[in-house]
Design a protein around this motif. Structure first.
Motif, PDB file in Angstrom:
ATOM      1  N   UNK A  55       0.827  -1.195   0.000  1.00 23.19           N
ATOM      2  CA  UNK A  55       0.000   0.000   0.000  1.00 23.19           C
ATOM      3  C   UNK A  55       0.873   1.260   0.000  1.00 23.19           C
ATOM      4  N   UNK A  56       1.931   1.230   0.798  1.00 25.26           N
ATOM      5  CA  UNK A  56       2.825   2.378   0.867  1.00 25.26           C
ATOM      6  C   UNK A  56       3.432   2.648  -0.500  1.00 25.26           C
ATOM      7  N   UNK A  57       3.808   1.582  -1.166  1.00 24.99           N
ATOM      8  CA  UNK A  57       4.395   1.691  -2.499  1.00 24.99           C
ATOM      9  C   UNK A  57       3.385   2.322  -3.460  1.00 24.99           C
ATOM     10  N   UNK A  58       2.139   1.885  -3.346  1.00 23.57           N
ATOM     11  CA  UNK A  58       1.111   2.397  -4.246  1.00 23.57           C
ATOM     12  C   UNK A  58       0.759   3.843  -3.915  1.00 23.57           C
ATOM     13  N   UNK A  59       0.655   4.125  -2.633  1.00 20.38           N
ATOM     14  CA  UNK A  59       0.299   5.469  -2.188  1.00 20.38           C
ATOM     15  C   UNK A  59       1.308   6.477  -2.748  1.00 20.38           C
ATOM     16  N   UNK A  60       2.556   6.086  -2.675  1.00 17.70           N
ATOM     17  CA  UNK A  60       3.619   6.940  -3.183  1.00 17.70           C
ATOM     18  C   UNK A  60       3.388   7.316  -4.635  1.00 17.70           C
ATOM     19  N   UNK A  61       2.838   6.364  -5.386  1.00 21.63           N
ATOM     20  CA  UNK A  61       2.651   6.598  -6.805  1.00 21.63           C
ATOM     21  C   UNK A  61       1.387   7.343  -7.137  1.00 21.63           C
ATOM     22  N   UNK A  62       0.328   7.128  -6.388  1.00 17.10           N
ATOM     23  CA  UNK A  62      -0.951   7.706  -6.802  1.00 17.10           C
ATOM     24  C   UNK A  62      -1.380   8.925  -5.996  1.00 17.10           C
ATOM     25  N   UNK A  63      -0.806   9.108  -4.822  1.00 21.26           N
ATOM     26  CA  UNK A  63      -1.320  10.176  -3.953  1.00 21.26           C
ATOM     27  C   UNK A  63      -1.356  11.533  -4.640  1.00 21.26           C
ATOM     28  N   UNK A  64      -0.272  11.886  -5.301  1.00 24.90           N
ATOM     29  CA  UNK A  64      -0.155  13.222  -5.864  1.00 24.90           C
ATOM     30  C   UNK A  64      -1.113  13.480  -7.019  1.00 24.90           C
ATOM     31  N   UNK A  65      -1.651  12.437  -7.614  1.00 22.68           N
ATOM     32  CA  UNK A  65      -2.508  12.672  -8.782  1.00 22.68           C
ATOM     33  C   UNK A  65      -3.949  12.259  -8.523  1.00 22.68           C
ATOM     34  N   UNK A  66      -4.258  11.888  -7.294  1.00 24.16           N
ATOM     35  CA  UNK A  66      -5.593  11.378  -7.008  1.00 24.16           C
ATOM     36  C   UNK A  66      -6.474  12.463  -6.392  1.00 24.16           C
ATOM     37  N   UNK A  67      -7.633  12.665  -6.996  1.00 22.43           N
ATOM     38  CA  UNK A  67      -8.541  13.692  -6.523  1.00 22.43           C
ATOM     39  C   UNK A  67      -9.219  13.275  -5.227  1.00 22.43           C
ATOM     40  N   UNK A  68      -9.488  14.280  -4.402  1.00 21.96           N
ATOM     41  CA  UNK A  68     -10.158  14.047  -3.132  1.00 21.96           C
ATOM     42  C   UNK A  68     -11.662  14.212  -3.273  1.00 21.96           C
ATOM     43  N   UNK A  69     -12.397  13.363  -2.581  1.00 22.33           N
ATOM     44  CA  UNK A  69     -13.845  13.467  -2.565  1.00 22.33           C
ATOM     45  C   UNK A  69     -14.349  13.123  -1.176  1.00 22.33           C
ATOM     46  N   UNK A  70     -15.543  13.655  -0.868  1.00 18.52           N
ATOM     47  CA  UNK A  70     -16.126  13.359   0.438  1.00 18.52           C
ATOM     48  C   UNK A  70     -17.044  12.149   0.343  1.00 18.52           C
ATOM     49  N   UNK A  71     -16.960  11.317   1.338  1.00 18.21           N
ATOM     50  CA  UNK A  71     -17.832  10.147   1.425  1.00 18.21           C
ATOM     51  C   UNK A  71     -18.179   9.933   2.886  1.00 18.21           C
ATOM     52  N   UNK A  72     -19.436   9.609   3.137  1.00 22.77           N
ATOM     53  CA  UNK A  72     -19.907   9.430   4.507  1.00 22.77           C
ATOM     54  C   UNK A  72     -20.564   8.050   4.632  1.00 22.77           C
ATOM     55  N   UNK A  73     -19.957   7.173   5.400  1.00 18.34           N
ATOM     56  CA  UNK A  73     -20.574   5.852   5.582  1.00 18.34           C
ATOM     57  C   UNK A  73     -21.620   5.891   6.687  1.00 18.34           C
ATOM     58  N   UNK A  74     -22.512   4.950   6.677  1.00 20.12           N
ATOM     59  CA  UNK A  74     -23.562   4.850   7.708  1.00 20.12           C
ATOM     60  C   UNK A  74     -24.179   6.222   7.954  1.00 20.12           C
ATOM     61  N   UNK A  75     -24.674   6.793   6.863  1.00 17.49           N
ATOM     62  CA  UNK A  75     -25.080   8.200   6.911  1.00 17.49           C
ATOM     63  C   UNK A  75     -26.284   8.458   7.806  1.00 17.49           C
ATOM     64  N   UNK A  76     -26.177   9.562   8.542  1.00 13.87           N
ATOM     65  CA  UNK A  76     -27.275  10.073   9.356  1.00 13.87           C
ATOM     66  C   UNK A  76     -27.564  11.488   8.851  1.00 13.87           C
TER      67      UNK A  76
END
Length: 476
Positions: free
Chosen positions: A303-324
């Motif tokens: 995961x660390x290896x992958x994070x290093x590669x994708x973090x800088x180009x991956x867009x952020x989005x909001x997600x809410x589990x078990x929504x209230x």
RNA sequence: GCUCCCGUAGUCUAGUCCGGUCAAGGAUUCGGGGCCUUCGACCCCGUAACGCGGGUUCGAAUCCCGCCGGGAGCACCA
């Protein structure tokens, strides 16, 4: 050396490649590139056994795995096409007086071997052996009635090495060549032949096959042909991946798993589905070198290896589990929407406008953890949470407190209007459902996002507009 | 049981062939701090290893012997 290296990979077509067997791909590919050599993919599809059947669907599946991993073999061959080429070699071994046709029942053969005792047929002269061999080929024997065995040393300390079987008879219907052959070579002998005939210069394989090295070497020495050197790697296990090939096979066949891309298989394609790049997997695999040690690595390393590669180009989005659903009293009217960066450190990835407003979804676990406390809605306002958290799907009221950013626990939220239902497929096969922000409505299939405070996910390959939006969890 | 292989920090790895430059390097994890409106990223600091016991040597992670621990194989499967 450069330009003259010929390598081969030899999978048995019984399933998709998983994280461990993928090592074969990356290691061979690595040396192929380094020496500008050739890489052959040779399906090891001799007839197998009742328990270990060759199945045609796996040829394409494995070819697909190679493609996915970015490994393009220079040539794809099938052992089942080559069986005829093994017979002359058998004859040569017989001529040397080094093989005989044994007619012992399997049971007796094993027992004799364990005792280091010779079967009566062992004393066959080469002409006798040749006649018997011809009878085998001619169909005089039924499966199990006769095998061709190599004469080694019955006193060999390794019982497995005593007069191993070279050829056996099988009537199984082979999915590619049907009943074209009845006499099939066993793996070791077939490779002793093919590694020479295909001009293989180096054999790179897992150490589960080390005993077979000795057999191949023995045959080459006997026939006085020089053979290539062997290099092995030890077993690689990912701690979280308790994969058993037979279990995956069963669960895929019975539909318990969602095909070979089910995260529980830890197959190459399942990792791809989770948004783990093949480059990361390749680096991860290669980092272990050719060590003979058996290793168990936590998935976090990958995961660390992958994070290093994708973090800088991956867009952020909001997600809410078990929504209230939370209605905020006193919410400022002018904050109907806010503009947010797609990535906190990379302005060039742009911005998006997000609906806000007094009606928001929040995660029930967050509500529970901070019941009655003042919290910061990330990038929005501060509110005081109700003291009781309703069940997921319920509604509660909260109270606006102030606007300026403060050092408070920061919670993720999604505006109720335009919220997109999302279904996250977890690594253990379970599902987590919740709401994502409206921008997810027109997300491209296969796109990777980071759900803030959740982790990296990848959209499944479903048609745009599918609801809920199906995503697969990658890693934190 | 037999055969073969392997033991460097929590995990993985470099170094072992050709002994000194290794009071052991890197990655990841973990702990502490900084920064940013994510629990992610980034920056700084830190913890932490040559399986054990002998031997050879001026000198051993490295060579030798013994032990201990782990793995794989012991098919008319691949």
């Amino acid at each position: 050396m450069d330009g003259r290296v010929v390598l081969r990979m030899a999978p048995f077509p019984s399933g998709s490649l998983h994280i461990g067997s993928g090592r074969m791909l990356f290691v061979n590919q690595h040396y192929r590139e380094r020496y500008h050599g050739r890489l052959l993919l040779v399906f090891d599809d001799t007839v197998g056994s009742e328990e270990k059947r060759v199945e045609t669907e796996f040829f394409d599946l494995i070819l697909g795995d190679c493609e996915l991993a970015g490994v393009r073999p220079d040539e794809v061959l099938y052992k089942s096409d080559r069986i005829g080429r093994h017979y002359p070699w058998a004859r040569r071994v017989i001529e040397r007086g080094a093989a005989y046709v044994c007619r012992c029942p399997a049971e007796l053969l094993r027992e004799n071997r364990a005792q280091g005792r010779a079967c009566p047929e062992r004393s066959q002269t080469p002409p006798e052996a040749r006649d018997e061999w011809d009878r085998m080929l001619g169909g005089s024997y039924a499966p199990g009635e006769a095998v061709l065995r190599l004469k080694t040393d019955l006193a060999d300390p390794d019982p497995a090495f005593r007069d191993r079987v070279l050829f056996r008879i099988s009537d199984l219907d082979h999915p590619r060549v049907g009943h074209r052959y009845r006499v099939w070579p066993l793996l070791e002998f077939s490779w002793a032949v093919d590694d020479i005939e295909l001009g293989i210069t180096h054999i790179l394989r897992g150490k589960d096959l080390v005993v077979e090295d000795r057999m191949e070497r023995y045959v080459w020495d006997l026939l006085e042909v020089p053979g290539p050197p062997f290099l092995h790697w030890g077993l690689l296990r990912v701690r979280e991946a308790k994969v058993s090939k037979s279990k995956s096979y069963r669960e895929v066949k019975t539909g318990v798993y969602d095909g070979w891309a089910d995260p529980r298989t830890w197959s190459l394609r399942s990792l791809d589905r989770r948004g783990i790049t093949m480059e990361a997997l390749r680096e991860f695999t290669l980092s272990f070198g050719m060590s003979l040690t058996d290793i168990e690595v936590p998935a976090e390393t990958l995961y660390a290896e992958n994070r290093q590669r994708i973090d800088a180009r991956t867009l952020r989005r909001a997600f809410v589990p078990e929504a209230v659903r939370l209605v905020i009293d006193g919410y400022p009217f002018d904050l109907a929407q806010v503009e947010l960066a797609n990535h906190p450190d990379r302005p060039e990835l742009g911005r998006r406008t997000v609906r806000a407003g007094p009606e928001l979804y929040l995660a029930r676990p967050d509500l529970q953890a901070h019941a009655g406390e003042e919290v910061r809605l990330k990038d929005l306002v501060n509110i005081r949470l109700p003291t009781d958290a309703p069940v997921a799907g319920g509604t509660a009221r909260a109270e606006f407190t102030s606007r300026p950013n403060q050092r408070l626990p920061r919670l993720t939220w999604v505006a109720v209007p335009g919220a997109v239902p999302v279904d996250i497929l977890e690594v253990d096969g379970s599902h987590r459902i919740g709401f994502g922000e409206a921008a997810l409505a027109d997300a491209e299939p296969r796109a990777t996002y980071q759900f803030e405070r959740v982790g990296f996910v990848r959209l499944d390959d479903a048609p745009a507009g599918t609801r809920p939006v199906r995503v697969v969890f990658g890693h934190p």
